[in-house]
Design a protein around this motif. Structure first.
Motif, PDB file in Angstrom:
ATOM      1  N   ILE A 157      36.000 -27.517   1.046  1.00  0.00           N
ATOM      2  CA  ILE A 157      35.334 -27.650  -0.569  1.00  0.00           C
ATOM      3  C   ILE A 157      35.855 -26.615  -1.691  1.00  0.00           C
ATOM      4  O   ILE A 157      36.037 -27.347  -2.366  1.00  0.00           O
ATOM      5  CB  ILE A 157      33.848 -26.690  -0.881  1.00  0.00           C
ATOM      6  CG1 ILE A 157      33.146 -27.721   0.382  1.00  0.00           C
ATOM      7  CG2 ILE A 157      33.106 -26.926  -1.767  1.00  0.00           C
ATOM      8  CD1 ILE A 157      31.272 -27.434   1.012  1.00  0.00           C
ATOM      9  N   ALA A 158      35.983 -25.873  -1.955  1.00  0.00           N
ATOM     10  CA  ALA A 158      36.344 -25.131  -3.047  1.00  0.00           C
ATOM     11  C   ALA A 158      38.244 -25.401  -3.365  1.00  0.00           C
ATOM     12  O   ALA A 158      38.573 -25.984  -4.287  1.00  0.00           O
ATOM     13  CB  ALA A 158      37.503 -23.301  -2.623  1.00  0.00           C
ATOM     14  N   ALA A 159      38.742 -26.015  -2.729  1.00  0.00           N
ATOM     15  CA  ALA A 159      40.602 -26.723  -3.015  1.00  0.00           C
ATOM     16  C   ALA A 159      39.848 -28.314  -3.682  1.00  0.00           C
ATOM     17  O   ALA A 159      40.516 -28.222  -4.583  1.00  0.00           O
ATOM     18  CB  ALA A 159      41.093 -26.678  -1.658  1.00  0.00           C
ATOM     19  N   GLU A 160      38.366 -28.292  -3.963  1.00  0.00           N
ATOM     20  CA  GLU A 160      38.318 -29.738  -4.379  1.00  0.00           C
ATOM     21  C   GLU A 160      38.242 -29.187  -6.092  1.00  0.00           C
ATOM     22  O   GLU A 160      38.506 -30.299  -6.903  1.00  0.00           O
ATOM     23  CB  GLU A 160      37.254 -30.703  -3.916  1.00  0.00           C
ATOM     24  CG  GLU A 160      37.395 -31.263  -1.970  1.00  0.00           C
ATOM     25  CD  GLU A 160      36.013 -31.518  -1.981  1.00  0.00           C
ATOM     26  OE1 GLU A 160      35.382 -32.228  -2.776  1.00  0.00           O
ATOM     27  OE2 GLU A 160      35.841 -31.936  -1.267  1.00  0.00           O
ATOM     28  N   THR A 161      38.100 -28.289  -5.867  1.00  0.00           N
ATOM     29  CA  THR A 161      37.604 -27.777  -7.985  1.00  0.00           C
ATOM     30  C   THR A 161      39.043 -26.971  -8.466  1.00  0.00           C
ATOM     31  O   THR A 161      38.433 -26.380  -9.239  1.00  0.00           O
ATOM     32  CB  THR A 161      36.133 -27.437  -7.790  1.00  0.00           C
ATOM     33  OG1 THR A 161      36.300 -26.344  -6.784  1.00  0.00           O
ATOM     34  CG2 THR A 161      35.348 -28.576  -7.455  1.00  0.00           C
ATOM     35  N   ALA A 162      39.829 -26.719  -7.002  1.00  0.00           N
ATOM     36  CA  ALA A 162      40.557 -25.882  -7.499  1.00  0.00           C
ATOM     37  C   ALA A 162      41.645 -26.446  -8.431  1.00  0.00           C
ATOM     38  O   ALA A 162      42.473 -25.102  -9.228  1.00  0.00           O
ATOM     39  CB  ALA A 162      41.693 -25.715  -6.268  1.00  0.00           C
ATOM     40  N   GLY A 163      41.791 -27.298  -8.745  1.00  0.00           N
ATOM     41  CA  GLY A 163      42.570 -27.923  -9.759  1.00  0.00           C
ATOM     42  C   GLY A 163      43.933 -28.285  -9.815  1.00  0.00           C
ATOM     43  O   GLY A 163      44.870 -28.413 -10.735  1.00  0.00           O
ATOM     44  N   ARG A 164      44.139 -27.765  -7.757  1.00  0.00           N
ATOM     45  CA  ARG A 164      45.728 -27.823  -7.833  1.00  0.00           C
ATOM     46  C   ARG A 164      45.810 -28.310  -6.669  1.00  0.00           C
ATOM     47  O   ARG A 164      44.724 -28.300  -6.260  1.00  0.00           O
ATOM     48  CB  ARG A 164      46.318 -26.652  -8.654  1.00  0.00           C
ATOM     49  CG  ARG A 164      46.264 -25.762  -7.846  1.00  0.00           C
ATOM     50  CD  ARG A 164      47.003 -24.511  -7.439  1.00  0.00           C
ATOM     51  NE  ARG A 164      46.950 -23.297  -6.782  1.00  0.00           N
ATOM     52  CZ  ARG A 164      46.518 -23.241  -5.856  1.00  0.00           C
ATOM     53  NH1 ARG A 164      46.780 -24.194  -5.064  1.00  0.00           N
ATOM     54  NH2 ARG A 164      46.119 -21.936  -4.995  1.00  0.00           N
ATOM     55  N   PRO A 165      46.808 -29.297  -6.102  1.00  0.00           N
ATOM     56  CA  PRO A 165      46.623 -29.464  -4.518  1.00  0.00           C
ATOM     57  C   PRO A 165      47.178 -28.156  -3.651  1.00  0.00           C
ATOM     58  O   PRO A 165      47.544 -27.256  -4.152  1.00  0.00           O
ATOM     59  CB  PRO A 165      47.288 -30.605  -4.614  1.00  0.00           C
ATOM     60  CG  PRO A 165      48.312 -31.242  -5.650  1.00  0.00           C
ATOM     61  CD  PRO A 165      47.366 -29.699  -6.724  1.00  0.00           C
ATOM     62  N   LEU A 166      46.370 -27.949  -2.742  1.00  0.00           N
ATOM     63  CA  LEU A 166      46.827 -26.601  -1.904  1.00  0.00           C
ATOM     64  C   LEU A 166      47.999 -26.843  -1.225  1.00  0.00           C
ATOM     65  O   LEU A 166      48.227 -27.645  -1.491  1.00  0.00           O
ATOM     66  CB  LEU A 166      46.259 -26.661  -0.769  1.00  0.00           C
ATOM     67  CG  LEU A 166      44.408 -26.426  -0.842  1.00  0.00           C
ATOM     68  CD1 LEU A 166      43.796 -25.795   0.037  1.00  0.00           C
ATOM     69  CD2 LEU A 166      44.437 -25.086  -1.398  1.00  0.00           C
ATOM     70  N   THR A 167      48.450 -25.760  -0.936  1.00  0.00           N
ATOM     71  CA  THR A 167      50.373 -25.516  -0.426  1.00  0.00           C
ATOM     72  C   THR A 167      50.127 -26.145   0.964  1.00  0.00           C
ATOM     73  O   THR A 167      48.874 -25.586   1.855  1.00  0.00           O
ATOM     74  CB  THR A 167      50.446 -24.596  -0.778  1.00  0.00           C
ATOM     75  OG1 THR A 167      49.804 -23.576  -0.139  1.00  0.00           O
ATOM     76  CG2 THR A 167      50.781 -23.815  -2.093  1.00  0.00           C
ATOM     77  N   LEU A 168      51.138 -26.075   1.526  1.00  0.00           N
ATOM     78  CA  LEU A 168      50.889 -26.384   2.969  1.00  0.00           C
ATOM     79  C   LEU A 168      51.055 -24.977   3.520  1.00  0.00           C
ATOM     80  O   LEU A 168      50.228 -25.336   4.888  1.00  0.00           O
ATOM     81  CB  LEU A 168      52.641 -26.738   3.428  1.00  0.00           C
ATOM     82  CG  LEU A 168      53.113 -26.577   5.314  1.00  0.00           C
ATOM     83  CD1 LEU A 168      51.452 -27.701   5.106  1.00  0.00           C
ATOM     84  CD2 LEU A 168      54.442 -26.736   5.008  1.00  0.00           C
ATOM     85  N   GLU A 169      51.059 -24.094   3.094  1.00  0.00           N
ATOM     86  CA  GLU A 169      50.524 -22.743   3.871  1.00  0.00           C
ATOM     87  C   GLU A 169      49.062 -23.128   3.678  1.00  0.00           C
ATOM     88  O   GLU A 169      48.602 -22.394   4.792  1.00  0.00           O
ATOM     89  CB  GLU A 169      51.275 -21.149   3.547  1.00  0.00           C
ATOM     90  CG  GLU A 169      51.274 -20.326   3.750  1.00  0.00           C
ATOM     91  CD  GLU A 169      51.701 -19.098   2.934  1.00  0.00           C
ATOM     92  OE1 GLU A 169      51.391 -17.830   2.943  1.00  0.00           O
ATOM     93  OE2 GLU A 169      52.934 -19.348   2.847  1.00  0.00           O
ATOM     94  N   GLU A 170      49.089 -23.160   2.074  1.00  0.00           N
ATOM     95  CA  GLU A 170      47.282 -22.540   2.037  1.00  0.00           C
ATOM     96  C   GLU A 170      46.095 -23.479   3.265  1.00  0.00           C
ATOM     97  O   GLU A 170      45.581 -23.184   3.899  1.00  0.00           O
ATOM     98  CB  GLU A 170      46.802 -23.215   0.709  1.00  0.00           C
ATOM     99  CG  GLU A 170      47.257 -21.904  -0.502  1.00  0.00           C
ATOM    100  CD  GLU A 170      47.230 -22.197  -2.048  1.00  0.00           C
ATOM    101  OE1 GLU A 170      47.166 -21.666  -2.151  1.00  0.00           O
ATOM    102  OE2 GLU A 170      47.527 -23.558  -1.899  1.00  0.00           O
ATOM    103  N   ILE A 171      47.031 -24.978   3.515  1.00  0.00           N
ATOM    104  CA  ILE A 171      46.117 -25.980   4.312  1.00  0.00           C
ATOM    105  C   ILE A 171      45.753 -25.825   5.514  1.00  0.00           C
ATOM    106  O   ILE A 171      45.376 -26.037   6.358  1.00  0.00           O
ATOM    107  CB  ILE A 171      46.744 -27.125   3.203  1.00  0.00           C
ATOM    108  CG1 ILE A 171      45.862 -28.061   4.304  1.00  0.00           C
ATOM    109  CG2 ILE A 171      47.982 -28.254   4.753  1.00  0.00           C
ATOM    110  CD1 ILE A 171      46.186 -29.947   3.240  1.00  0.00           C
ATOM    111  N   THR A 172      47.440 -25.037   6.128  1.00  0.00           N
ATOM    112  CA  THR A 172      47.478 -24.819   6.929  1.00  0.00           C
ATOM    113  C   THR A 172      46.830 -23.737   7.870  1.00  0.00           C
ATOM    114  O   THR A 172      45.964 -23.758   9.087  1.00  0.00           O
ATOM    115  CB  THR A 172      48.588 -24.252   8.204  1.00  0.00           C
ATOM    116  OG1 THR A 172      49.358 -25.180   7.140  1.00  0.00           O
ATOM    117  CG2 THR A 172      48.882 -23.875   9.082  1.00  0.00           C
TER     118      THR A 172
END
Lengths: 289, 289
Positions: A157-172
């Motif tokens: 949910i936080a990723a949606e309002t983070a203002g930038r897409p997640l990195t591969l490491e973060e999404i993993t």
């Protein structure tokens, strides 16, 4: 063989959950709980049953743990579907609980299904050794709470309002929490019930869980909404980073295939007996829903 | 003595929950969990600690069970306060979780606090005997799920649209589920930890729980919102049946007093050692919040 076992397990776990809930007080919330635990592939239940079979565990005991993880998974879906969360009106091809009943029922049904998961694990039917039962309770709590599934959901949910897409490491890391922890718990449960070393199954399930999520992202782009039984392309429409957006479609498919090979290799200590689990790994990247 | 012990317990359980949550991953959801478990009278924790003391249980072990029931109680408050449930914006004198954060955080915090309750009970710190730990897990699940607290909450919501006020029998059954079951679990926990017969404590807590709810209804009519830290007269405004509307103000006060005498009498096997618990029973009908 794998497909038959998957379908058998799905029917058995649905019947067991219905049986358990028939012992609950008659109430619309109980009806909605029975509704919420129906359908789905039952991959988690399958992992419990197959890993238990590898360790000679009584299938009736394993079924208690399988039903527990499916109840817990169902709770997470009912809450995830709520308007204030993912706001989905379709799940497994049917109206979601808050659409068919109302939001308050959705909250309460999810709450009670989580409780049911721990109730099932604590029951004597799960294992005659209380140390085993309490170990299953403790590990399911770690896999599903604010250091596991709930944390992953909050990170999503936080990723949606983070203002930038997640990195591969973060999404993993996010996916390891959101879906991986429960898949690992399911595969390890058989070893815990059999009082054996869960390490090979953990390695297997860690690769499997990530492959599963990458396949989900691929399905979200390439899938057929009718077969999936839910709305697709949501992530792409929302501009969220996915394994497909980060690795490309071909890169994501290649990564999933490598993970399936890793998962299969981890099962070598079990030899041919683990063939159904190997097929399960191949299945998660070839499924249509 | 009683007031001091109640305040000591409140401080200790708050510190223990903070300590446990400090071991969780840093995240706004963890912050909100820490926020949600602060404040309150901690009556349930007090019942655990006092009943444990009666059976010579190590206070550090009892504190785990006390923290578990307070985490579970906090989860129920966070979810009850959600807009789709009771829609409250004030709790214990502070903004509710969904007001201070958002609704999604409210759902997730409640979910994770429920998980925390079972995690705490399953931990070795709670008791060296796994049979005792798993018995606490099983009984908390029964007290809080769709045959306990969640059922009571659902019955309470259903009562609002029933088209007629509840009868005294119905409201007594509803409250036994909604608040009684958890109060009983708390008082019995000390006997379970001490591997003793919980019957006297169950009798005590059954009377105490009902007296507590009758006192809540009286406070809702007579109380001071500033002292209560929440909105009052909600039930009367909503035209809901309460113990006051069914028994009259004097009748409700008389019934609560009789229940307190019953609760005190049930503790006779413990003699003077149970004086704090007797005082707790008198306290629940004299409190201002």
């Amino acid at each position: 063989m794998f497909q038959t076992r998957l379908e058998e397990t799905a029917a058995q776990v649905a019947a067991h959950l219905t049986h358990v809930l028939d012992g609950y007080p008659a109430h619309p919330v109980t009806d909605a709980m029975r509704y919420a635990v129906q359908g789905g592939k039952r991959l988690r239940a399958f992992l419990v049953m197959e890993s238990a079979a590898l360790h000679g565990v009584d299938p009736q005991q394993a079924m208690q743990a399988a039903a527990a993880v499916e109840a817990l998974h169902a709770y997470s879906l009912v809450h995830d579907d709520l308007p204030c969360m993912d706001d989905d009106d379709l799940r497994r091809g049917l109206p979601t609980v808050h659409v068919k009943w109302d939001e308050a029922t959705g909250v309460l049904v999810g709450d009670a299904l989580q409780t049911l998961a721990f109730e099932l694990l604590a029951a004597e039917q799960t294992h005659n050794n209380a140390d085993v039962r309490v170990a299953l309770v403790a590990s399911l709590a770690r896999a599903s709470g604010a250091h596991g599934m709930v944390l992953g959901q909050a990170q999503d949910i936080a990723a949606e309002t983070a203002g930038r897409p997640l990195t591969l490491e973060e999404i993993t890391a996010l996916q390891a929490n959101k879906t991986g922890a429960l898949i690992c718990w399911s595969a390890e449960a058989g070893a815990v019930l059999g009082q054996a070393d869960p390490t090979p199954l953990r390695t297997y399930a860690t690769a499997l869980g990530l492959a599963f999520q990458i396949a989900d992202d691929i399905l979200d782009v390439e899938g057929d909404a009718a077969k999936a039984g839910k709305r697709l392309q949501k992530d792409a429409d929302a501009g969220k980073a996915t394994f497909v957006s980060l690795l490309g479609l071909d890169g994501a498919k290649q990564r999933a295939k490598t993970l399936v090979l890793e998962a299969e290799a981890a099962l070598s200590p079990y030899g041919d007996a683990a063939e159904n689990l190997r097929e399960a790994a191949r299945f998660v990247i070839s499924r249509e829903n």
